[in-house]
Design an enzyme around this catalytic site. Structure first.
Site, PDB file in Angstrom:
ATOM      1  N   CYS A  82      -3.381  -4.099   4.261  1.00 25.15           N
ATOM      2  CA  CYS A  82      -2.351  -5.013   4.746  1.00 25.15           C
ATOM      3  C   CYS A  82      -2.580  -6.465   4.335  1.00 25.15           C
ATOM      4  CB  CYS A  82      -2.261  -4.928   6.266  1.00 25.15           C
ATOM      5  SG  CYS A  82      -1.893  -3.270   6.883  1.00 25.15           S
ATOM      6  N   TYR A 120       2.815   8.171   9.423  1.00 27.44           N
ATOM      7  CA  TYR A 120       1.654   8.910   9.920  1.00 27.44           C
ATOM      8  C   TYR A 120       1.981  10.350  10.287  1.00 27.44           C
ATOM      9  CZ  TYR A 120      -0.298   4.244  10.171  1.00 27.44           C
ATOM     10  OH  TYR A 120      -0.724   2.981   9.846  1.00 27.44           O
ATOM     11  N   GLU A 164       0.846  -1.189   0.000  1.00 32.93           N
ATOM     12  CA  GLU A 164       0.000   0.000   0.000  1.00 32.93           C
ATOM     13  C   GLU A 164       0.886   1.245   0.000  1.00 32.93           C
ATOM     14  OE1 GLU A 164      -2.059   0.826   3.927  1.00 32.93           O
ATOM     15  OE2 GLU A 164      -1.743  -1.324   4.162  1.00 32.93           O
ATOM     16  N   HIS A 193      -1.465 -10.770  11.770  1.00 25.76           N
ATOM     17  CA  HIS A 193      -1.060  -9.460  11.268  1.00 25.76           C
ATOM     18  C   HIS A 193      -0.904  -8.546  12.476  1.00 25.76           C
ATOM     19  CE1 HIS A 193      -0.907  -5.609   9.406  1.00 25.76           C
ATOM     20  NE2 HIS A 193      -2.104  -5.260   9.861  1.00 25.76           N
TER      21      HIS A 193
END
Length: 390
Positions: free
Chosen positions: A111, A143, A79, A233
């Site tokens: 993800c 971020y 991504e 994950h």
């Protein structure tokens, strides 16, 4: 015919930030980072590393000349794509010197996309048993400085070779998956930062896990006692533990202790790297296999993949005899030992150095990046990659 993961390796940038020092610099209790979300260090990508170079550096650690000839499908989950049109997999295919008679495709679903690549690879091998597939999960989680998501950043890539008769992990056919259109995490094309509803995303991660786990039990008749370990994950390492705890009452006391202990083993690499989106689940699997000397061939591993927006899947694999011989433990130890800790001031300076928004021609100082593959600059709106060892 068994199909599964024959080789697996990873790469992380050579810079990292100590999470205790980051917390102190932000005026936050360090326990919120090291205990609350379960992170010790955060990998930091310099401007000379992007998803393509991270992927190439990971793949170079595991592929050999036979792989180069037999790999005829490259599936690149990310991504952090670098182009709206051209696939990152095409750049990677060239940098690795792979067989030209191959398909190369970039996959996207937050993800989850590397897991989609794994499942597509199984189908390809079933139809083309002599082929091999290279599956990549590579990302840079950003971020912003001093933002709520800053502590869940990271960078890295995991590379896997999928083939028949795998020497590492044979993937079983049973899997359960679930999709629902939700807005827990997303990044519009016009935005450099992601938007996230953190509490909602955590709730949905667990909801999706419970949904696919229940479906899996219904379809297979298996229980927790059939598993030696579960890998998750992990956008941050406490997240998977929260999900695991929701089903531990289904296990015996000894089974519960085994699963919790193996979970802790599975997150050791993630605690040092941080969030790498598409590669996070597979970094957890790698940590489990390389840091646990009690697992044996024939044991079953469960894997939970989640991609916001959202898609979740639970699938399984059987460890192969002498799987330890296919691991690259010392290489990964050397990678961690060679990393350089940067101060918070250095981190902020490196973080702020980004590519020009208009594609202006740029040449980067390559002396500070020891990676075999790096981004040397931009020319005529084209990224220029260099493979020092090709």
């Amino acid at each position: 015919m068994n199909i599964g993961i024959d080789k697996i390796g990873f790469y992380a940038p050579h810079y990292y930030v100590d999470m205790i020092k980051l917390a102190e610099a932000r005026g936050i209790d360090p326990d919120k980072f090291t205990i609350g979300i379960g992170q010790d260090e955060m990998a930091l990508a310099p401007v000379t590393q992007d998803a393509v170079t991270l992927a190439a550096n990971a793949a170079l650690r595991v592929i050999d000349e036979e792989d180069r000839e037999k790999i005829d499908l490259v599936l690149f989950g990310t991504e952090s794509g670098i182009d709206h049109s051209k696939s990152a997999a095409v750049y990677l295919h060239h940098l690795l010197g792979l067989n030209p008679y191959a398909r190369a495709v970039e996959l996207k679903q937050a993800c989850y996309s590397a897991t989609a690549g794994i499942q597509m690879a199984k189908g390809h091998i079933a139809l083309n048993p002599e082929s091999k597939v290279l599956v990549i999960g590579a990302d840079i989680a950003r971020y912003g400085l001093a933002t709520p998501g800053e502590s869940t950043q990271g960078a890295g890539a995991v590379a896997m070779v999928v083939s028949k008769d795998p020497k590492l992990l044979a993937l079983e056919n049973e899997s359960t998956y679930f999709t629902n259109d939700i807005m827990d995490f997303w990044r519009p094309l016009y935005s450099e930062i992601a938007y996230v509803d953190g509490k909602f995303s955590n709730e949905q991660y667990i909801h999706f896990f419970n949904t696919v786990w229940e479906k899996y039990k219904e379809q297979t008749g298996r229980s927790l006692e059939d598993f030696s370990a579960l890998c998750f994950h992990v956008p941050y390492t406490k997240m998977g533990l929260k999900a695991l705890r929701t089903i531990l009452d289904e296990a015996t006391e000894s089974g519960s202790e085994r699963l919790k202990a193996n979970y802790e083993t599975s997150i050791q690499y993630n605690r040092k790297v941080g969030n790498i989106y598409t590669g996070s689940l597979y970094l957890s699997l790698l940590s489990l296999l390389e840091q646990n000397d009690r697992l044996e061939g024939g044991e079953r591993i469960g894997l939970y993949s989640y991609g916001s927006g959202a898609v979740g899947e639970f699938f399984t694999g059987i460890l192969q005899p002498n799987y330890q011989d296919r691991l690259y433990v010392h290489q990964h130890e050397e990678l961690f030992n060679a990393r350089k800790e940067v101060s918070i001031e250095e981190y902020e300076e490196i973080f702020e150095e980004t590519l020009s928004a208009d594609g202006s021609s740029t040449e980067f100082d390559r002396a500070n990046d020891p990676a075999p593959v790096y981004l040397s600059g931009i020319e005529d709106h084209k990224r220029i990659y260099v493979n020092r060892i090709k």
